[in-house]
Design an enzyme around this catalytic site. Structure first.
Site: not given
Length: 276
Positions: A11-12, A43-44, A74-76, A159, A193-195
């Protein structure tokens, strides 16, 4: 490391840990390597070219650590880099390796969650602009209408540890109001988004109980289990010592460990990995 062949989870930043948590819970026997590119996150809002470059660099680092299979949690990265990696990079440089994403597994099942056939997708600007969910869900559920909403401030809030502060409520409600204004019939919201699962309780607090909020962790974990069942040639390569290793591209590993433990729901001890 090279004596093991772990599953890589990338993931980012921290978000992929919400997926890794589900994977490790469902498939605890395998060895795993998690890598967060925290030095260059988020990354978004980056371009396709930059996201592909960053993602491919990190995937190759995981290959170097012995991973024959890497999950882009990571979706992005899945939206903007996966296709090029699968169709070009792997064929030319690592034909024996595999890289999987999180968008297709989610698209394969998300239509089963809605009664009204109206779904809202909450994601980063990059994921929304890519149109990946519109295309993939259409393939599996052509009768489902998808409404997208970019939530560019959610990842920075998460974050920076502000996700549980009162100030986050304003931005949570703002984006939810915007997606729900697109269609009153939306009965399912996908956290693309995995966040975002870190904000799940705040999100649910601003929605009617009738609206289902769907996170991706368990979906991706089950999809991986199915993949390994269908591909015994890959499954047999993977080592099974139940070991987990965590890496970050920032040299402040203590900060990573603190935040990562929140996403993973367990203490995390990471090592620094320099990007080439």
């Amino acid at each position: 490391m090279l004596s093991t062949q772990p599953i890589g989870v990338f993931d980012s930043g921290y978000g992929g840990l919400t997926v890794f948590k589900s994977i490790a819970r469902l498939l605890p026997q395998y060895d795993y390597v998690y890598l967060g590119d925290n030095m260059r996150a988020p990354y978004g809002n980056r371009s396709f070219k930059t996201i592909h470059q960053y993602t491919w660099e990190c995937v190759q680092l995981m290959f170097d650590m012995g991973c024959p299979l890497v999950i882009l949690a990571c979706n992005t990265a899945s939206a903007k880099a996966l296709r090029t990696i699968q169709q070009q990079d792997l064929q030319h440089q690592h034909p024996g390796k595999r890289v999987l994403g999180v968008i297709r597994p989610t698209a394969e099942v998300i239509g089963n969650c809605t009664q009204t056939k109206q779904i809202g997708v909450l994601g980063t600007k990059g994921t929304v602009q890519s149109g990946s969910y519109l295309l993939e869900i259409e393939k599996f559920f052509p009768d489902v209408k998808v409404y997208q909403q970019a939530c560019p401030l959610w990842v920075p809030l998460i974050e920076n540890g502000e996700y549980d502060k009162p100030g986050a409520d304003y931005f949570v409600k703002q984006y939810l109001d915007q997606v729900m204004a697109q269609c009153a019939g939306i009965d399912t919201l996908l956290l693309a988004c995995t966040h975002y699962p870190v904000l799940e309780q705040k999100i649910k607090a601003y929605l009617p109980a009738s609206i289902k909020v769907v996170a991706q962790g368990d979906i991706v974990a089950q999809s991986l289990a199915d993949y390994l069942h269908r591909h015994p040639e890959m499954e047999q390569r993977l080592t099974k010592n139940g070991q987990q290793q965590f890496f970050t591209t920032t040299d402040d590993t203590s900060d990573f460990d603190h935040h990562a433990s929140i996403f993973y729901s367990e203490p995390v001890k990471s090592s620094y990995l320099q990007v080439k």
